[in-house]
Design a protein around this motif. Structure first.
Motif, PDB file in Angstrom:
ATOM      1  N   ASP A  74       0.910  -1.191   0.074  1.00 22.24           N
ATOM      2  CA  ASP A  74      -0.019   0.050   0.012  1.00 22.24           C
ATOM      3  C   ASP A  74       0.851   1.262   0.124  1.00 22.24           C
ATOM      4  O   ASP A  74       0.579   2.332  -0.791  1.00 22.24           O
ATOM      5  CB  ASP A  74      -1.016  -0.001   1.230  1.00 22.24           C
ATOM      6  N   ASN A  78       0.331   3.160  -3.402  1.00 18.53           N
ATOM      7  CA  ASN A  78      -0.591   4.248  -3.007  1.00 18.53           C
ATOM      8  C   ASN A  78       0.200   5.522  -2.816  1.00 18.53           C
ATOM      9  O   ASN A  78      -0.274   6.564  -3.242  1.00 18.53           O
ATOM     10  CB  ASN A  78      -1.663   4.093  -2.080  1.00 18.53           C
ATOM     11  N   LEU A 195      -8.677   4.372 -13.951  1.00 19.65           N
ATOM     12  CA  LEU A 195      -7.415   4.528 -12.887  1.00 19.65           C
ATOM     13  C   LEU A 195      -5.785   4.916 -13.555  1.00 19.65           C
ATOM     14  O   LEU A 195      -4.832   4.975 -12.903  1.00 19.65           O
ATOM     15  CB  LEU A 195      -7.142   3.078 -12.472  1.00 19.65           C
ATOM     16  N   GLN A 214      -6.690  -6.364  -4.947  1.00 18.03           N
ATOM     17  CA  GLN A 214      -6.995  -5.110  -4.488  1.00 18.03           C
ATOM     18  C   GLN A 214      -7.130  -4.102  -5.498  1.00 18.03           C
ATOM     19  O   GLN A 214      -7.895  -3.248  -5.529  1.00 18.03           O
ATOM     20  CB  GLN A 214      -5.642  -4.686  -3.822  1.00 18.03           C
ATOM     21  N   ILE A 215      -6.498  -4.395  -6.683  1.00 14.18           N
ATOM     22  CA  ILE A 215      -6.824  -3.552  -7.849  1.00 14.18           C
ATOM     23  C   ILE A 215      -8.177  -3.893  -8.525  1.00 14.18           C
ATOM     24  O   ILE A 215      -8.912  -2.824  -8.983  1.00 14.18           O
ATOM     25  CB  ILE A 215      -5.702  -4.017  -8.942  1.00 14.18           C
ATOM     26  N   GLU A 217     -10.834  -4.831  -7.044  1.00 13.95           N
ATOM     27  CA  GLU A 217     -11.665  -4.219  -5.858  1.00 13.95           C
ATOM     28  C   GLU A 217     -11.536  -2.481  -6.447  1.00 13.95           C
ATOM     29  O   GLU A 217     -12.854  -1.993  -6.429  1.00 13.95           O
ATOM     30  CB  GLU A 217     -11.183  -4.422  -4.527  1.00 13.95           C
ATOM     31  N   LYS A 218     -10.569  -1.878  -6.615  1.00  9.60           N
ATOM     32  CA  LYS A 218     -10.507  -0.325  -6.632  1.00  9.60           C
ATOM     33  C   LYS A 218     -11.044  -0.129  -8.148  1.00  9.60           C
ATOM     34  O   LYS A 218     -11.867   0.948  -8.161  1.00  9.60           O
ATOM     35  CB  LYS A 218      -8.729  -0.163  -6.640  1.00  9.60           C
ATOM     36  N   THR A 222     -14.348   2.170  -9.205  1.00 11.93           N
ATOM     37  CA  THR A 222     -14.145   3.367  -9.869  1.00 11.93           C
ATOM     38  C   THR A 222     -15.197   3.288 -10.883  1.00 11.93           C
ATOM     39  O   THR A 222     -15.786   4.401 -11.396  1.00 11.93           O
ATOM     40  CB  THR A 222     -12.589   3.667 -10.462  1.00 11.93           C
TER      41      THR A 222
END
Ligand SMILES: Nc1nc2c(ncn2[C@@H]2O[C@H](COP(=O)(O)OP(=O)(O)OP(=O)(O)O)[C@@H](O)[C@H]2O)c(=O)[nH]1
Ligand SMILES: [Mg+2]
Lengths: 735, 78
Positions: A74, A78, A195, A214-215, A217-218, A222
């Motif tokens: 993260d 991020n 993204l 994680q991607i 989900e992101k 979006t």
């Protein structure tokens, strides 16, 4: 210029060692993967650049697996540090570069630190770092983090990376099938600006193919529509690949990455003098130390040997410390006049804090021994050998490290132990581990055990400590089994762990380790424990006896004096302690002291703490604890060191004895209510009851408040049950 | 040439990974750690209860349980 520099890399590659070398910090370094589980920050200034350095947990991949890897990922993905120093273990180059490739594919500004070149050289591995740098397109600087070699050159390279414009992400070719899919996906991604403000489009496509949760989900959050389209492409190409090649997209991606690395290394980057899988010294040591028959025996002998070493060499310095505090206490007693202040200083501060500080030498020797085991790499072997056993009890090889950090080898601390459970992948196993890790004998319980052992088992100190260690491991494992069969049921997770090579611990490393932990122990005694001791002293002093009652004791004293002959009274008053008293004077003195003692005892009972202690005595008597022990045990909810200090205060407040210089151990051994069985019952209770307050907070933070509360209730009930069982069974058997 | 899984390999036996038959999270983890087809491995030892097993690959030592070892096929000589 101010900027942030992150240290990223595989576990055990030497990130924290470099961090300490750069920032002058003393963060924990150890020779096993997963020492650092949280990010740590520091500063490094060079050529007018003020760099904010962040040490991260190690990770094998940017697709994180366990909690501590998520922390690293993260931060890198991020928070986008200006530069990431990628620490690479030169003696294990191929696997370490797997993460490097992922950094470069993401396009983050990277500078490779080729660490442990000393180890690589020792193994006959020569690395052409200039060539590697050309092939990767980023600076590669050889360093030895341990000695600081190459630090300056590395930071110069970091500066150039910080000032250079962003580079194009690296392109690894993934073969015709995947490349077609990636191209199709990139079109969707750039077309919908999906993204793209955060990541390169190719990287997003690859992450979708890798099924990176994680991607996904992101992306789903979006723009669900594009995300669905991308997943559809993944499914399609996945089905195709499975049919024609019998593999998965993510497996193909990994294959191609490793293929990319090995073709790069084959271009003359690495020269190996020996067959790479030949057995080095480290492996030959393992032939003995983890031998199927000798291994477990050696493990027990190492533990026993450590305790023998600790108790043998710390006995004398501990005695000196005790003497020093007795001397101090006598000095204060002699200078101050009787009253509250003297009581506060002697009973509250010196007996309280001194009781804890007196064990500093013991703690120091223990920490030194643990540091040797940890820095050498032996503890990782212990985890390897015990994994199968732990599996039986519903735990995991990684739980072993959490146990050991918590005090599995007496002397740890449950707070970092609870944090260490982050390396456990399954939440179920993790909860079972973090609930049972506080059963280990942490450095705060150690003085309690050392005290009771000194009082009741003086002949076999090391052996007792060894037995207590086995009891706590046994108890923790059984409790874990119980929890895994009831409240945290669930399948076990795979065990895939790297076994680091043995390393010779450096003297400096050991000293820093020992000093750091000992200092923390002493500092805690001087601050938190001091505060709690004073509070408890107040609770054991107030409210004071009503005047009427004090008056009755005064009357008794006057009565005794008036019946004695004036000559004897005068002799006693004049005596300075030097010349021996006559028999009559001694008798008078004893009579007076008996009254004093009764008064002190009554005063303690009358105090707030005394009332609570006596209030629950009817329950705790089942386990053989009197009201004074209860006060100490209640104090132990705050911090376990307080048990020793409160016992000290309770027994010094409650008894008045001119020859009070006896150590607490001697006092306890002489107390009528105390016998070996009481000591056993108390040891068992202290071992298993509620974790200290800080640990409970930490458990709550790492899981939830529910589990924090659970650990207090469950552990205390269990401990009380066990203590009663020991005491009642022992009594029935006539002990 | 024969293909067997790691659980059935002897200590000191060498081979080349033929396939890793697992997807998802575990598969990814195994591959991240370097267990990809074509990699030369050697069994270095086993824990006292025969599980986990320690392997040598790419110049480092990796340990895994037999349950995971079952998923990895290795080509061995003879
Ligand atoms: N010989 C040698 N040993 C090193 C060097 N750098 C680090 N070490 C040792 O490698 C081990 C791991 O070092 P750490 O700094 O704890 O590694 P880390 O990357 O922070 O590990 P995690 O926190 O577990 O991810 C320790 O035993 C260090 O003493 C080096 O340059 N040469
Ligand atoms: Mg670290």
């Amino acid at each position: 210029m101010n900027f942030c520099v992150a240290l990223g890399g595989n576990p055990n590659a030497g990130k924290t060692t470099l961090f300490n070398a750069l920032t002058g910090s003393r963060q924990h370094v150890g020779n096993y993967p997963g020492v650092t589980v949280d990010r740590k920050e520091g500063r490094y200034v060079q050529n007018g650049h003020d760099m904010h350095i962040v040490d991260l947990p190690g990770t094998y991949s940017l697709t994180a697996y366990s909690v501590e890897e998520v922390v690293a990922r993260d931060f890198l993905v991020n928070e986008r540090p200006r530069v990431t120093i990628n620490i690479v273990d030169a003696s294990n180059l191929e696997r370490n570069l797997y993460l490097t490739i992922q950094f470069l594919e993401l396009g983050i500004p990277t500078c490779v630190a080729l660490n442990m070149i000393d180890v690589a050289r020792g193994r006959g591995i020569e690395i052409d770092h200039n060539k590697l740098s050309r092939l990767l397109g980023v600076p590669v600087v050889p360093i030895v983090a341990r000695s600081g070699f190459g630090k300056k050159a590395l930071m110069d390279a970091v500066e150039t990376v910080a000032e250079a414009p962003l580079r194009q992400p690296l392109r690894v070719s993934y073969g015709p099938d995947l490349e077609t899919a990636i191209q199709e996906m990139e079109k969707m991604i750039t077309g919908g600006n999906f993204l793209t403000d955060l990541y390169p489009s190719r990287w997003i496509a690859i992450k979708y193919l890798e099924n990176d949760e994680q991607i996904l989900e992101k992306g789903g959050g979006t723009d669900p529509q594009i995300s669905d389209q991308l997943e559809a492409v993944t499914r399609k190409v996945g089905a195709h690949i499975e049919e024609t090649l019998e593999t998965y997209p993510e497996a193909m991606i990994a294959d191609h990455r490793y293929g990319f690395i090995s073709s790069m290394l084959k271009q003359g980057v690495v020269k190996e003098l020996h067959d790479r899988n030949r057995l080095f010294l480290s492996d030959r040591i393992d032939k003995v130390l983890v031998n199927r028959f000798a291994g477990p025996i050696i493990m027990l002998l190492v533990l026993m040997g450590l305790y023998q070493f600790v108790f043998t060499y710390s006995e004398l310095p501990v005695a000196w410390c005790e003497k020093a505090f007795e001397w101090l206490s006598d000095l204060v007693s002699a200078t101050l006049s009787d009253g509250l202040l003297k009581s506060l200083i002697v009973s509250g501060v010196i007996d309280g804090v001194g009781g804890v500080l007196g064990f500093v030498p013991l703690i120091m020797f223990m920490f030194f021994g643990i540091a040797v085991l940890e820095d050498s790499g032996y503890l990782a072997r212990v985890a390897f050998m015990l994994d199968r056993v732990f599996q039986i009890f519903g735990l995991h090889g990684s739980s072993v490290m959490a146990y050991i950090v918590s005090g599995g080898i007496a002397g740890g601390c449950a707070v970092p132990g609870v944090m260490a459970t982050r390396t456990l992948r399954s939440p179920k196993e993790r909860i079972a581990t973090l609930l049972t890790a506080p059963f280990m004998n942490c450095g705060a319980k150690l003085p309690v055990f050392a005290l009771l052992i000194a009082a009741f088992f003086p002949q076999s100190r090391a052996r007792m400590m060894f037995i207590l260690t086995l009891i706590s491991w046994g108890g923790a494992l059984l409790a874990a089994k119980f929890l895994r069969m009831t409240v945290v049921k669930g399948a076990s997770t795979p065990f895939v762990m790297e076994l680091p090579p043995y390393r010779l611990p450096t003297f400096r490393g050991l000293m820093i380790h020992t000093w750091e932990r000992t200092w923390q122990y002493a500092k805690k005694a001087g601050t938190v424990i001091l505060g709690i001791s004073v509070l408890l002293w107040a609770a054991m002093t107030f409210p004071r006896l009503p005047d009427a009652q004090i008056e009755t004791y005064d009357t008794q004293r006057r009565g005794i004096v008036s019946t004695a002959s004036p000559r004897v009274v005068e002799e006693l008053e004049k005596s300075a302690g030097a010349q021996p008293l006559s028999a009559a004077a001694v008798e008078l003195k004893d009579d007076l002291l008996a009254v004093d003692a009764r008064q002190a005892g009554a005063a303690l009972r009358h105090s707030l703490a005394g009332r609570i202690g006596t209030g629950i005595e009817s329950v705790t008597r089942w386990a053989g604890f009197d009201w004074r022990t209860n006060i100490a045990l209640l104090g132990g909810f705050a911090a376990k060191e307080v048990i020793v200090s409160t016992l000290g205060t309770a027994y010094s407040l409650g008894t008045v004895d001119v020859e009070a210089t006896d150590s607490l151990a001697v006092k306890l051994a002489a107390e009528p209510g105390w016998r070996i069985l009481t000591a056993w019952s108390l040891i068992v209770f202290v071992m298993f009851y509620a974790p200290c307050f800080v640990t409970v907070v930490c458990i709550a933070r790492e899981s939830s408040w529910k589990w924090g509360a659970f650990s207090m209730v469950f552990n205390t009930s269990l401990a009380f049950f066990l203590a009663v069982a020991v005491y009642q069974a022992g009594t029935a058997l006539g002990y | 040439m024969a293909t067997i899984n790691i659980r059935h390999m002897q200590v000191n036996q060498e081979g080349t990974i033929a396939s890793v038959k697992v997807g998802g999270e575990l598969g990814r983890r195994l591959r991240d750690m370097g267990l990809v087809p074509g990699t030369a491995i050697k069994i270095q030892g086993r824990a006292p209860l025969y599980d986990p097993v320690a392997l040598r690959l790419k110049g480092f030592t990796l340990t895994l349980r037999n349950n995971e070892a079952d998923l990895i096929d290795v080509e061995v000589n003879g």
